[in-house]
Design a protein around this motif. Structure first.
Motif, PDB file in Angstrom:
ATOM      1  N   UNK A 154     -17.412 -28.750 -37.809  1.00 54.22           N
ATOM      2  CA  UNK A 154     -17.770 -27.342 -38.080  1.00 54.22           C
ATOM      3  C   UNK A 154     -18.654 -27.228 -39.316  1.00 54.22           C
ATOM      4  N   UNK A 155     -19.812 -27.827 -39.277  1.00 49.15           N
ATOM      5  CA  UNK A 155     -20.694 -27.788 -40.449  1.00 49.15           C
ATOM      6  C   UNK A 155     -21.904 -26.887 -40.196  1.00 49.15           C
ATOM      7  N   UNK A 156     -22.795 -26.851 -41.160  1.00 46.07           N
ATOM      8  CA  UNK A 156     -23.924 -25.924 -41.102  1.00 46.07           C
ATOM      9  C   UNK A 156     -24.825 -26.221 -39.907  1.00 46.07           C
ATOM     10  N   UNK A 157     -25.029 -27.504 -39.606  1.00 43.72           N
ATOM     11  CA  UNK A 157     -25.909 -27.860 -38.491  1.00 43.72           C
ATOM     12  C   UNK A 157     -25.306 -27.386 -37.175  1.00 43.72           C
ATOM     13  N   UNK A 158     -24.002 -27.582 -37.016  1.00 41.10           N
ATOM     14  CA  UNK A 158     -23.318 -27.132 -35.803  1.00 41.10           C
ATOM     15  C   UNK A 158     -23.404 -25.611 -35.683  1.00 41.10           C
ATOM     16  N   UNK A 159     -23.141 -24.952 -36.819  1.00 36.49           N
ATOM     17  CA  UNK A 159     -23.167 -23.489 -36.810  1.00 36.49           C
ATOM     18  C   UNK A 159     -24.542 -22.985 -36.373  1.00 36.49           C
ATOM     19  N   UNK A 160     -25.589 -23.613 -36.907  1.00 37.11           N
ATOM     20  CA  UNK A 160     -26.954 -23.212 -36.559  1.00 37.11           C
ATOM     21  C   UNK A 160     -27.229 -23.432 -35.080  1.00 37.11           C
ATOM     22  N   UNK A 161     -26.769 -24.575 -34.586  1.00 40.68           N
ATOM     23  CA  UNK A 161     -27.015 -24.898 -33.181  1.00 40.68           C
ATOM     24  C   UNK A 161     -26.261 -23.932 -32.254  1.00 40.68           C
ATOM     25  N   UNK A 162     -25.006 -23.633 -32.614  1.00 40.40           N
ATOM     26  CA  UNK A 162     -24.221 -22.707 -31.792  1.00 40.40           C
ATOM     27  C   UNK A 162     -24.868 -21.328 -31.802  1.00 40.40           C
ATOM     28  N   UNK A 163     -25.351 -20.910 -32.989  1.00 38.39           N
ATOM     29  CA  UNK A 163     -25.997 -19.603 -33.113  1.00 38.39           C
ATOM     30  C   UNK A 163     -27.229 -19.551 -32.214  1.00 38.39           C
ATOM     31  N   UNK A 164     -27.972 -20.643 -32.200  1.00 43.15           N
ATOM     32  CA  UNK A 164     -29.174 -20.707 -31.363  1.00 43.15           C
ATOM     33  C   UNK A 164     -28.806 -20.565 -29.875  1.00 43.15           C
ATOM     34  N   UNK A 165     -27.737 -21.276 -29.459  1.00 43.51           N
ATOM     35  CA  UNK A 165     -27.298 -21.169 -28.053  1.00 43.51           C
ATOM     36  C   UNK A 165     -26.914 -19.740 -27.724  1.00 43.51           C
ATOM     37  N   UNK A 166     -26.189 -19.105 -28.649  1.00 41.01           N
ATOM     38  CA  UNK A 166     -25.723 -17.731 -28.385  1.00 41.01           C
ATOM     39  C   UNK A 166     -26.900 -16.774 -28.302  1.00 41.01           C
ATOM     40  N   UNK A 167     -27.868 -16.950 -29.195  1.00 43.97           N
ATOM     41  CA  UNK A 167     -29.042 -16.074 -29.187  1.00 43.97           C
ATOM     42  C   UNK A 167     -29.779 -16.207 -27.861  1.00 43.97           C
ATOM     43  N   UNK A 168     -29.857 -17.443 -27.371  1.00 44.65           N
ATOM     44  CA  UNK A 168     -30.553 -17.657 -26.095  1.00 44.65           C
ATOM     45  C   UNK A 168     -29.791 -17.039 -24.930  1.00 44.65           C
ATOM     46  N   UNK A 169     -28.451 -17.010 -25.060  1.00 38.26           N
ATOM     47  CA  UNK A 169     -27.640 -16.472 -23.962  1.00 38.26           C
ATOM     48  C   UNK A 169     -27.588 -14.939 -23.985  1.00 38.26           C
ATOM     49  N   UNK A 181     -30.212  -9.679 -31.565  1.00 37.82           N
ATOM     50  CA  UNK A 181     -30.284 -11.144 -31.530  1.00 37.82           C
ATOM     51  C   UNK A 181     -30.171 -11.730 -32.937  1.00 37.82           C
ATOM     52  N   UNK A 182     -30.877 -11.088 -33.856  1.00 33.68           N
ATOM     53  CA  UNK A 182     -30.858 -11.539 -35.243  1.00 33.68           C
ATOM     54  C   UNK A 182     -29.423 -11.530 -35.788  1.00 33.68           C
ATOM     55  N   UNK A 183     -28.688 -10.463 -35.481  1.00 34.17           N
ATOM     56  CA  UNK A 183     -27.309 -10.367 -35.981  1.00 34.17           C
ATOM     57  C   UNK A 183     -26.394 -11.382 -35.300  1.00 34.17           C
ATOM     58  N   UNK A 184     -26.621 -11.646 -34.020  1.00 37.26           N
ATOM     59  CA  UNK A 184     -25.824 -12.666 -33.338  1.00 37.26           C
ATOM     60  C   UNK A 184     -25.996 -13.990 -34.081  1.00 37.26           C
ATOM     61  N   UNK A 185     -27.253 -14.282 -34.421  1.00 32.77           N
ATOM     62  CA  UNK A 185     -27.518 -15.537 -35.128  1.00 32.77           C
ATOM     63  C   UNK A 185     -26.829 -15.556 -36.497  1.00 32.77           C
ATOM     64  N   UNK A 186     -27.066 -14.517 -37.280  1.00 34.57           N
ATOM     65  CA  UNK A 186     -26.522 -14.480 -38.650  1.00 34.57           C
ATOM     66  C   UNK A 186     -24.997 -14.564 -38.625  1.00 34.57           C
ATOM     67  N   UNK A 187     -24.379 -13.741 -37.788  1.00 38.53           N
ATOM     68  CA  UNK A 187     -22.920 -13.660 -37.841  1.00 38.53           C
ATOM     69  C   UNK A 187     -22.257 -14.857 -37.180  1.00 38.53           C
ATOM     70  N   UNK A 188     -22.831 -15.357 -36.114  1.00 45.01           N
ATOM     71  CA  UNK A 188     -22.195 -16.504 -35.472  1.00 45.01           C
ATOM     72  C   UNK A 188     -22.229 -17.709 -36.425  1.00 45.01           C
ATOM     73  N   UNK A 189     -23.361 -17.864 -37.068  1.00 43.31           N
ATOM     74  CA  UNK A 189     -23.482 -18.957 -38.029  1.00 43.31           C
ATOM     75  C   UNK A 189     -22.424 -18.812 -39.129  1.00 43.31           C
ATOM     76  N   UNK A 190     -22.330 -17.604 -39.667  1.00 44.00           N
ATOM     77  CA  UNK A 190     -21.352 -17.375 -40.746  1.00 44.00           C
ATOM     78  C   UNK A 190     -19.923 -17.578 -40.257  1.00 44.00           C
ATOM     79  N   UNK A 191     -19.623 -17.069 -39.057  1.00 44.10           N
ATOM     80  CA  UNK A 191     -18.240 -17.103 -38.584  1.00 44.10           C
ATOM     81  C   UNK A 191     -17.808 -18.521 -38.205  1.00 44.10           C
ATOM     82  N   UNK A 192     -18.708 -19.314 -37.671  1.00 49.36           N
ATOM     83  CA  UNK A 192     -18.351 -20.701 -37.358  1.00 49.36           C
ATOM     84  C   UNK A 192     -17.931 -21.417 -38.642  1.00 49.36           C
TER      85      UNK A 192
END
Lengths: 761, 290
Positions: free
Chosen positions: B243-258, B273-284
């Motif tokens: 659960x690190x920053x790289x994973x969080x970024x990657x998960x956020x990217x997947x969510x934004x695409x979905x 989309x921007x908020x999905x990215x920001x918040x998913x990254x933070x929450x992970x």
């Protein structure tokens, strides 16, 4: 030994009507009902621009419970409004979304609404004119035939020689500012009840802020003698300027009552309130401003275009107030100001707390900060250096009689720990940043001579038990005037506050007043009440002196008792003095009256002259925290210093300032009536976002007492001021936190995020 | 204005279902009323059927542990959820969101069943319940007797304001399986202000951390599509990674695409989309920190 008397003035007194409001005893428009009363509903155009080709009301007329259906053809439909360009019902042309096409009176509101939906109107839609640019483009259709250029009003003001000021400038800043639609959001929606008696005399229950002008205007619209109109104001659930104008629903209701010969009530739904009540003026303001190398202001130039919407309300005169800020907020030797008020097919703007000063102060105070940056001065120092002092006369002829400007600048920044925080917040790089910013304002504080008289009348009646009734021309719209006036009366007369009652709701018995506007009530109506109280006090003292056979000067009145001035020894009670006057051979009542006219002047044709008896000053400092990713701006603290002359009711002042800041914060961060294609897209509190309790920051309030010589006990107006400079203070704080200058409002999280993203790239 | 033909407050489930069966899609269920009243002034303005107040029906309130699931009665209010000790201990992500749900007065009236049946893409309770793999129980009459079927929440939502609920059916309970041991979840509601707001988007993340790696990853999004939904692509991205920053970024990217958000008066699709990215990254990262 001199005796120390405790004074009511400056104490904290809960609003006299607070208990009634809290326990549900206050009867608002919503609660009013009369025997045989019908309910009216209005059919609106629901399109911004069209020709009306035909109206068929036949299906509505036969519906259950329907008593009358009226259209423009059924009533005199006299034109009205500040520009005489509006009519109660529209018969030929639709100029904005809220336009009133027909109205129904029925036994129930539901029946009236259902009938409205059965009215068939044939429209020939016209392409709407939705921007001031489109309206002013050559060849644009004239929205009103008598204004071919679509310009409803223009204003020009200047003093000095702007070119000379420019040449003397070491620094010049210029920017264009965009302000959008916001609306008042009164808790009590608009409504009216009209009832005729058998002799054709009208009683109208109205939420108006200006009952005496209203009576005159309404009479002209509906074709009645003003003497036959009685205006009663029930409890009013907020006005904030929105009830300065008369609106079509009011004469419509009168006509429905006339036609049906029954009382009729019209009450808006919340959606209708958003669509069909006025807004603050959307404005585009280009402004430039300069200073010399030492930070002394040299000139100011402003060009404004205001979106008037489809009709001209009093709100179209806001440039009159805006120019005061451009001409006179800080010492500026050379100023030019031009404003155009332009017709469009958008909803029409009206008067709103601050009356143009929010837009003007946002512009001026944003640019002051930019200038300070250029000069390399602390924004506080630049402001202090250019702040006026007592005795100065501004370029526009405004006489600064009492002046707490410096104290406001110093008091607010001290409370905010300005220097320390500015240092602390310098050079942040994280994604969450803090900043601090400030802004000041100047507003009329001693009335404003817009009409032939800016006065207010008072009648004071003392009864044989010592009860005191103040009958005032001033209206209570929730602002607390009733309490302040009772306090002033009690203090001047020397009686306890509990014995004072205020009558302020019935035009049949109240003396004239120009109305609630321009933050004038405490100052003007307060002085009026004080004069009436002084006359009553003199009468009582004279009578008491005669009764006890002592010189008047040896007596005084405190807490309802006549006392020996020097010792405080009891002489006799006030009720006893009254009875001795009343029930003697030459019987006499203790009833006094006064009319107070402030020593201000109507401005000349160049808008020069001392329009107000005194001026109010304020500075607010905002501390914010900005999330650079989400764009959310959280206000952490507002330190507000307001020159109120003298505090009358401390609790009332606190309420005004806190409410004003909530309004100012909404204007800055969240409130926007979304008008697209001439339609209101968010006519509900779900999507029109006012501040809620958790949004509110810590507020530290500094009440500066500059003791105005003309004000009652030294007081000046405060009503509008607290909302005026909150926006630029916050925007300046955001600039200090992020380096980004916002020239448009509101800064919603989305707009913030878009701007801060630029920074991340 | 509404012309209701029949208002009834049945005192048994069977009676309630009989009314729903009789009036079919002309029936509206009254529980908390916080969404219903708005509908009656809007889309249901011309409703002429029945208003069935189910507040008197027994057995529809409260949270109980039954075997390996938690059963939450449809009439349980948001306030009750917020204060319930079982929810606090076993479903804290649900309790948390109740604290950000509308205002105190609305929380006292609004029910979990109503929030789900209203099927707003931004429904506050949907995202945490999706994270918790919740299922809904739908009752109807079979002959003269009530019967129930169960659906996953993902299958229940069909579109804005549309669910799998058929005419004559009543949502009686939400069933939450016991989360895996060590499961932690968080949700973020993004709006203009901290209270009384409809989410611009809502983002939920939950997972276990096993030997430094993510397991049982669940991601749910609100107000980014016609229904609240789980985001399998982001879950797959998380699964088995630290659960690190790289994973969080990657998960956020997947969510934004979905995400398939729309532009409306509350926000643009871009900002959602921007908020999905920001918040998913933070929450992970938050969930990963524990």
């Amino acid at each position: 030994m001199s005796r120390v008397r405790s004074s009511l003035i400056g104490s904290s007194v809960p609003k006299l009507d607070a208990a009634k409001r809290v326990i549900g005893d206050a009867r608002y428009m919503d609660d009013l009902t009369l025997p045989r009363m019908l309910h009216g509903k209005i059919l609106r155009a629901d399109r911004p621009s069209a020709r009306i080709l035909g109206i068929d009301t036949s299906r509505a007329e036969v519906m259950e419970g329907v008593r009358a259906v009226i259209t423009a053809a059924d009533i005199p439909n006299h034109s009205f409004g500040h520009g005489r360009d509006n009519t109660p019902l529209k018969g030929e042309v639709v100029r904005c979304i809220r336009d009133e096409i027909a109205a129904v009176a029925a036994d129930t509101p539901e029946q009236a609404e259902a009938a409205c939906r059965r009215i068939e109107v044939k429209y020939g839609d016209l392409p709407p004119i939705l921007t001031t640019d489109a309206a002013r483009a050559s060849g644009a259709r004239a929205i009103h035939g008598d204004h071919p250029e679509n310009v409803a009003l223009t204003y020009h003001y200047d003093h000095g020689e702007v070119e000379q000021g420019r040449r003397a400038s070491a620094h010049v800043v210029e920017s264009t500012f965009h302000l959008r639609y916001v609306t008042h959001c009164c808790l009590g929606v608009s409504g009216v009840v009209a009832s005729f008696d058998g002799e054709g005399k009208l009683t109208i229950w109205s939420q108006t802020q200006v009952p005496f002008l209203y009576r005159r205007d309404l009479a002209a619209i509906v074709g009645l003698d003003p003497r036959d109109i009685r205006v009663i104001q029930p409890f009013i659930g907020g006005a904030f300027g929105s009830k300065l104008d008369i609106y079509p629903f009011e004469p419509i209701c009168v006509h429905l009552a006339q036609v049906t010969r029954r009382p009729v009530k019209i009450l808006f739904s919340r959606e209708e309130e958003f669509v069909a009540s006025p807004t603050r003026q959307p404005a585009e303001i280009r402004c430039s401003m300069g200073c010399d190398a030492d930070g002394n202001l040299t000139f100011r130039e402003a060009d404004l275009v205001l979106d008037n919407g489809g009709y001209t309300s009093w709100g179209a005169t806001t440039p009159f107030v805006m120019m005061q800020t451009f001409s006179s907020l800080y010492r500026v030797p050379h100023v030019r100001f031009d404003a155009e008020v332009v017709y469009t097919n958008n909803p029409y703007a009206g008067s709103f707390r601050g009356y143009g000063n929010l837009q003007a102060s946002f512009t001026v105070e944003s640019l002051i900060d930019e200038l300070a940056d250029r000069v390399g001065m602390d924004p506080l120092e630049l402001r202090l250096q250019n702040a006026q002092e007592q005795g100065e006369v501004t370029g526009q002829g405004m006489v600064i009689s009492s002046c707490g400007f410096r104290e406001c600048l110093e008091g607010s920044t001290t409370a905010a720990r300005w220097k320390e925080k500015r240092e602390e917040y310098r050079q942040q790089t994280g994604r969450v940043r803090r900043g601090i910013g400030m802004a000041s304002m100047l507003h009329v504080g001693g009335g404003a001579k817009i009409y032939r008289s800016d006065g207010c009348g008072s009648i004071l009646k003392l009864d044989d038990f010592g009860a005191v009734t103040l009958i005032t021309g001033a209206s209570e719209i929730g602002q607390g005037s009733e309490t302040a006036l009772a306090m002033i009366t009690a203090e001047e007369l020397g009686v306890k506050l509990e014995v004072v009652r205020v009558v302020n709701d019935d035009s049949e018995i109240r003396p004239w007043d120009v109305g609630v506007h321009a933050s004038r009530t405490t100052f003007i109506a307060g002085n009026s009440a004080r004069l009436a109280a002084r006359a009553a006090r003199e009468k009582l003292l004279k009578a008491a002196a005669r009764l006890v056979e002592r010189p008047e000067q040896e007596l005084t009145i405190e807490d309802g008792e006549v006392l020996e001035q020097a010792t405080g020894k009891h002489v006799m009670s006030v009720p006893k003095v009254i009875r001795s006057l009343h029930f003697q051979d030459k019987s006499e009542l203790v009833v006094t009256n006064a009319y107070y006219e402030p020593p201000s002047v109507a401005q000349d044709e160049k808008f020069k002259g001392n329009v107000s008896a005194t001026y109010a000053w304020a500075t607010q400092v905002a501390e914010v925290e900005v999330d650079m990713d989400t764009g959310i701006i959280r206000v952490l603290k507002i330190s507000a210093a307001h020159d109120v002359g003298r505090v009358i009711n401390r609790l009332g002042c606190e309420g005004q300032v806190e409410g004003g800041i909530a309004m100012g914060m909404g204007y800055t961060l969240s409130e926007e009536l979304l008008v697209q294609e001439g339609r209101v897209r968010n006519p509900c509190f779900r999507d029109y976002k006012i501040m809620t309790a958790p949004d509110m920051p810590e507020i530290e309030l500094i009440l500066v007492e500059s003791l105005d010589e003309e004000g009652p006990f030294g007081a000046k107006g405060l009503g509008e001021a607290p909302a005026i400079c909150t926006a630029p203070a916050i925007v300046n704080a955001v600039k200090s936190a992020t380096g980004r200058r916002f020239t448009g409002l509101p800064i919603t999280p989305e707009r913030g995020a878009r701007e801060f993203m630029k920074d991340a790239q | 204005m509404v012309r209701i033909e029949c208002y009834s407050a049945p005192t048994s489930l069977r009676e309630a279902l009989q009314l729903l069966a009789k009036y079919g899609d002309r029936a509206r269920v009254l529980a908390g009323g916080t969404d219903l009243v708005l509908r009656l002034e809007g889309v249901d303005r011309d409703l002429e059927g029945a208003l069935v107040n189910i507040k008197q029906v027994p057995g529809l309130v409260g949270v109980r542990a039954v075997d390996d699931v938690y059963r939450i009665g449809a009439l349980t209010t948001v306030t009750e959820l917020r204060e319930d000790p079982v929810v606090a201990e076993h479903m804290p992500v649900l309790a948390d969101i109740c604290d950000h749900f509308a205002s105190g007065q609305i929380r006292n009236a609004a029910t979990i069943g109503g929030n789900l049946v209203n099927a707003s893409p931004a429904a506050d309770l949907a995202v945490p319940l999706l994270l918790l793999d919740a299922r809904v129980r739908l009752a109807s009459l079979e002959g003269d007797q009530p019967r129930e079927r169960e659906l996953s929440l993902g299958d229940f939502f069909r579109g804005p304001g549309v669910t799998a609920l058929e005419a004559g059916e009543l949502l009686t309970a939400v069933v939450v399986p016991r989360p895996p041991p060590g499961f932690r979840a968080r949700m973020r509601k993004a709006g203009t202000r901290p209270a009384m707001d409809i989410s611009i988007v809502s983002v939920g993340v939950g997972f276990c951390v096993d030997g430094g790696l993510i397991r049982d990853a669940r991601v749910a999004l609100g107000a980014t599509a016609p229904t609240p939904l789980r985001c399998p692509a982001a879950e797959k991205t998380l699964e088995g990674r630290p659960p690190d920053a790289a994973t969080a970024r990657a998960a956020a990217q997947s969510a934004v695409e979905a995400a398939r958000p729309i532009d409306d008066v509350r926000a643009s699709a871009w900002y959602r989309r921007h908020l999905v990215r920001v918040h998913l990254e933070r929450e992970v990262l938050h969930v990963g920190r524990g």
